[in-house]
Write a protein that holds these residues in place. Structure first.
Motif, PDB file in Angstrom:
ATOM      1  N   ASN A  34       0.781  -1.176   0.035  1.00  0.00           N
ATOM      2  CA  ASN A  34       0.012   0.059   0.173  1.00  0.00           C
ATOM      3  C   ASN A  34       0.944   1.237   0.158  1.00  0.00           C
ATOM      4  O   ASN A  34       0.592   2.228  -0.799  1.00  0.00           O
ATOM      5  CB  ASN A  34      -0.812   0.152   1.268  1.00  0.00           C
ATOM      6  CG  ASN A  34      -1.983  -0.753   0.960  1.00  0.00           C
ATOM      7  OD1 ASN A  34      -2.506  -1.105   0.042  1.00  0.00           O
ATOM      8  ND2 ASN A  34      -2.693  -1.233   2.138  1.00  0.00           N
ATOM      9  N   ARG A  35       1.834   1.211   1.011  1.00  0.00           N
ATOM     10  CA  ARG A  35       2.916   2.367   1.030  1.00  0.00           C
ATOM     11  C   ARG A  35       3.487   2.672  -0.476  1.00  0.00           C
ATOM     12  O   ARG A  35       3.540   3.979  -0.871  1.00  0.00           O
ATOM     13  CB  ARG A  35       3.774   2.377   1.908  1.00  0.00           C
ATOM     14  CG  ARG A  35       3.121   2.224   3.323  1.00  0.00           C
ATOM     15  CD  ARG A  35       2.576   3.456   3.772  1.00  0.00           C
ATOM     16  NE  ARG A  35       2.959   4.671   3.440  1.00  0.00           N
ATOM     17  CZ  ARG A  35       3.894   5.589   4.606  1.00  0.00           C
ATOM     18  NH1 ARG A  35       4.012   4.742   5.978  1.00  0.00           N
ATOM     19  NH2 ARG A  35       4.422   6.440   4.500  1.00  0.00           N
ATOM     20  N   LYS A  50       2.720   1.766  -3.331  1.00  0.00           N
ATOM     21  CA  LYS A  50       1.656   2.130  -4.487  1.00  0.00           C
ATOM     22  C   LYS A  50       1.054   3.743  -4.323  1.00  0.00           C
ATOM     23  O   LYS A  50       1.035   4.219  -5.084  1.00  0.00           O
ATOM     24  CB  LYS A  50       0.490   1.327  -4.568  1.00  0.00           C
ATOM     25  CG  LYS A  50       0.805   0.050  -5.109  1.00  0.00           C
ATOM     26  CD  LYS A  50      -0.294  -1.240  -5.223  1.00  0.00           C
ATOM     27  CE  LYS A  50       0.088  -2.369  -6.126  1.00  0.00           C
ATOM     28  NZ  LYS A  50      -0.323  -3.400  -5.822  1.00  0.00           N
ATOM     29  N   GLU A  51       0.817   4.199  -2.900  1.00  0.00           N
ATOM     30  CA  GLU A  51       0.677   5.345  -2.587  1.00  0.00           C
ATOM     31  C   GLU A  51       1.582   6.475  -2.972  1.00  0.00           C
ATOM     32  O   GLU A  51       1.446   7.379  -3.364  1.00  0.00           O
ATOM     33  CB  GLU A  51       0.517   5.447  -1.173  1.00  0.00           C
ATOM     34  CG  GLU A  51      -0.843   5.007  -0.564  1.00  0.00           C
ATOM     35  CD  GLU A  51      -0.788   5.020   0.884  1.00  0.00           C
ATOM     36  OE1 GLU A  51      -1.713   4.290   1.596  1.00  0.00           O
ATOM     37  OE2 GLU A  51       0.194   5.495   1.698  1.00  0.00           O
ATOM     38  N   THR A  52       2.925   5.836  -3.116  1.00  0.00           N
ATOM     39  CA  THR A  52       4.055   6.699  -3.403  1.00  0.00           C
ATOM     40  C   THR A  52       4.424   6.710  -4.951  1.00  0.00           C
ATOM     41  O   THR A  52       5.610   6.817  -5.193  1.00  0.00           O
ATOM     42  CB  THR A  52       5.211   6.438  -2.537  1.00  0.00           C
ATOM     43  OG1 THR A  52       5.428   5.081  -2.371  1.00  0.00           O
ATOM     44  CG2 THR A  52       4.687   7.245  -1.303  1.00  0.00           C
TER      45      THR A  52
END
Lengths: 474, 474
Positions: A59-60, A62-64
């Motif tokens: 998740n981190r 992809k968020e970035t």
């Protein structure tokens, strides 16, 4: 098997920490050995810890703005040899893929890491500044022909993620390197309840082919350090070797700037060795595969099972990873079993408590028991888990603080290193590192961004240039 | 590059379907070839399709009580050889792991599938009926030394999941086999918009070591079939070879009953070849990596970018996989690009439409355009995607229906098979299958649970025993 007997099968930490660790990995059913020497089986309970780490990081990432890809598990030998430092670093550990027919052509190396595969692909797909940055990650296993096996820490195959990015400017690549280090550091704070020390590696300890390597380091209960993840800034070294070029806005053709970064199933080892105690695992609540176990007492009584099921359903509904153990084992057996497995929260549902409208909640890390109104369980659970997570983080941080020393003399260093812990010392450079390693098997974990503690290196007698955090390490 | 030029680089399906497929895999940036022959690179757009499949299946597996594990990528040769049929089935395709030092001891086979690893582990950890069932799954890559490479369909390494379960009773294991087949079938209905034909494989086509193999089969646009997943019932054959025993409630020691089942990145190939058209990919909306692309027309106008950003944020907020392309390419280039990439929904945000409070929505599969009030986009989106998914499923189902034939004579069979499609024929058994394969390279896809269409097998002239769905297959 009663409570006592079960726990006795795990060696106490102070008696033999290495044996405690191995006992626990096996008894808690985190892993098993495979019949191929040096390869392990990740059992459901161990793999689920990895899945929780994956979910957080994915998740981190992809968020970035990162995207996942999958590169082949093999690298042709000629491709592998294009970047000299990299080859030198990995050559002794490589394994090959062959067939009976021998029709595989050029020798195929089984990936120990995939820098060169990403480089070759990037060289092919990037031609304009418009194509940049490329920020790719992959989840896979890699093979390194290690001589020793220690579950999750060292072996011939391990699971990891490896991020590989290319950028237009040095500044952007350097920022990426530090951003991802920061994501790893945050993983410790948010999920693993581990206070990492972060910093740059010395020239001697940096990754094969990197300009700079940064690491997250954790201090285990026994006072040894564990390198738990790394983030590398490559400059344009690989880009030049692999010809990764693009036409910039100013029409000039330039090489890209590159990073890579990874964490592995070593993190499972870190969780075990930072938080575990003599009764078994202690899993931080947000990474634990099972966060709550419900144990019915006198499960033959219908009201006990009804209340247990009701609680199970409402906790599951609320999004917790919860297990109801209604097997025909004794409650005592179950208590010991889930303690050993480090399940954060135990809820006992017994007829006497129920008559008073309450259940008994026990938190694994401090064995604190409390009576909670049956109807308040859902309401209080977020706070129970949060407190537990914070307690574990604080305890681990205290352990780091209490076991971080400063050495003004090499004698003090040598005495202290036998007790374990981190030791800060200001040294002249690689010469001192080599002496220290030869003398007491301690290594530079990271360069500290702190003033010199002595002007002269206590090891070489030369001018000190940087303050280093040393430790013996896994 | 203008619209026309871009599309022209893809061969038309009716000119050369195989070339159309390969062109599309490369041009849509789903994959690339690696320099190690037979190994491919899964690029972000292709890998994201796999991730969506993984997410769907992993949830279904966990809901139905399965746990993930990770087994080593190597199998010792002695372990591999324990089940004879299995060895015979895989031996020609195996690859080995070796080292320069040769210190790997016994020959290590790189997993072509992991039955034997699961068997050995189960034998070790199961002793009582209390330990059953065990329902494990793993996500990994496997290696089979195939001679030919076709992206996603055939190659030396592919990604897959393999489930392996053991049970107390034959009935329970048989139920598991069919339940997982049903999960795969539902994946087609819910996510891929592919109407699979499900059924049992003939003796000739079943998996090495299985008692029964069930498959999901899909019909591609060119009339060839693609086996898209399998589910095997093993009986106790492996359990006997690997000594997986438990003490039952009646105190008797018994062998377990076993299943395995898997789907692979072949499914990406199925999606491409079922739905794609001459303009490129057509991705069903629930599996598409990008579901909606927003293209600002005259993006230099502030009101256009403001409306585009607003729409992007609200769609993202609502959980859609949405992309805003505000690059400096022309709208025409972008239209062609996202058509080729099969993005289900395109939203054009232009100044003239905006003045009327609307945007233009185009659905990829039918190129239908509609003007939708800017404020109604979020509200109408679920229905747009649902309709599109249903349309694609219906279209694929019509293709299957229109291309399923019944052959009463072998001549009719041979004539029809040249046109492609499924052909039902009642045959005497394996003898007929072998003749058909030799004559026209068609194979039995599944045994149909339907009455005989002829009493006599048109191929052998012997008594017909079962009705088979034949096709040429990938």
């Amino acid at each position: 098997m009663d409570n006592k007997k079960l726990v006795e099968t795990i060696t106490a930490r102070d008696v033999d920490f290495a044996q405690w660790y191995t006992d626990l990995c096996l008894k808690a059913e985190l892993m098993d050995y495979s019949d191929a020497k040096g390869f392990i089986i990740y059992r459901p309970y161990g793999y689920a810890i990895w899945e929780n780490i994956q979910k957080y990081l994915d998740n981190r990432f992809k968020e970035t703005g990162h995207e996942n890809v999958y590169m082949p598990m093999v690298i042709t030998e000629s491709l592998f040899q294009k970047e000299k430092d990299h080859v030198d670093g990995f050559a002794p550990e490589t394994a090959f893929m062959t067939t009976s027919s021998g029709d595989e052509g050029e020798r195929l190396i089984i990936r120990p890491t995939s820098e060169v595969l990403f480089c070759q692909h990037y060289a092919k797909i990037v031609s304009s500044y418009r194509d940049l940055p490329k920020k790719y990650n992959q989840w896979c296993s890699v093979v390194r022909w290690e001589k020793t096996t220690r579950p999750f820490l060292r072996g011939k195959e391990f699971l990891w993620q490896e991020g590989h990015t290319i950028h237009q400017t040095e500044a952007e690549a350097r920022t990426e390197t530090l951003d991802m280090l920061s994501v790893y550091n945050q993983l410790g704070k948010d999920l693993l309840a581990i206070p990492f020390v972060t910093g740059r590696k010395t020239e001697k300890e940096k990754f094969a082919g990197a300009v700079e390597t940064y690491a997250i380091e954790a201090l285990m209960h026994d006072g040894k350090a564990l390198q738990s993840g790394t983030s590398h800034y490559f400059g344009s070294g690989f880009a030049e070797a692999f010809d990764i070029k693009y036409q910039d806005k100013d029409n000039l053709v330039k090489h890209v700037f590159q990073t890579s970064w990874g964490v592995s199933t070593r993190l499972i080892g870190a969780v075990i060795m930072v938080h575990g105690d003599d009764e078994g695992l202690v899993l931080p609540p947000y990474v634990a595969p099972t966060q709550i176990v419900i144990i019915p007492i006198q499960s033959q009584k219908p009201e006990v099972m009804a209340a247990s099921n009701e609680l199970y359903n409402s906790l599951k509904e609320a999004g917790y990873r919860v297990k109801l153990d209604d097997s025909n084992r004794t409650p005592g057996w179950k208590f010991a079993e889930y303690e050993m497995k480090g399940v954060p929260v135990r809820i006992e549902v017994g007829p006497r408590d129920l008559a008073n409208g309450v259940v008994t909640i026990t938190t694994r890390h401090n064995r604190a028991k409390s009576l909670v109104s049956k109807d308040d369980v859902i309401k209080t659970m977020p706070n129970i888990l949060k407190t537990m997570h914070d307690d574990l983080y604080e305890k681990a941080l205290k352990h780091v603080t209490a076991n971080t020393f400063t050495a003004l003399t090499y004698d003090a260093f040598k005495t202290q290193i036998e007790q374990g812990g981190y030791i800060k010392m200001s040294i002249s450079g690689e010469e001192a590192e080599l002496i220290i390693k030869a003398d007491v098997q301690a290594t530079a974990r990271v360069i500290l961004d702190e003033p010199l503690v002595t002007d002269i290196c206590p090891v070489t007698g030369k001018k000190a240039t940087q303050t280093i955090l040393f430790a013996r390490a896994y």
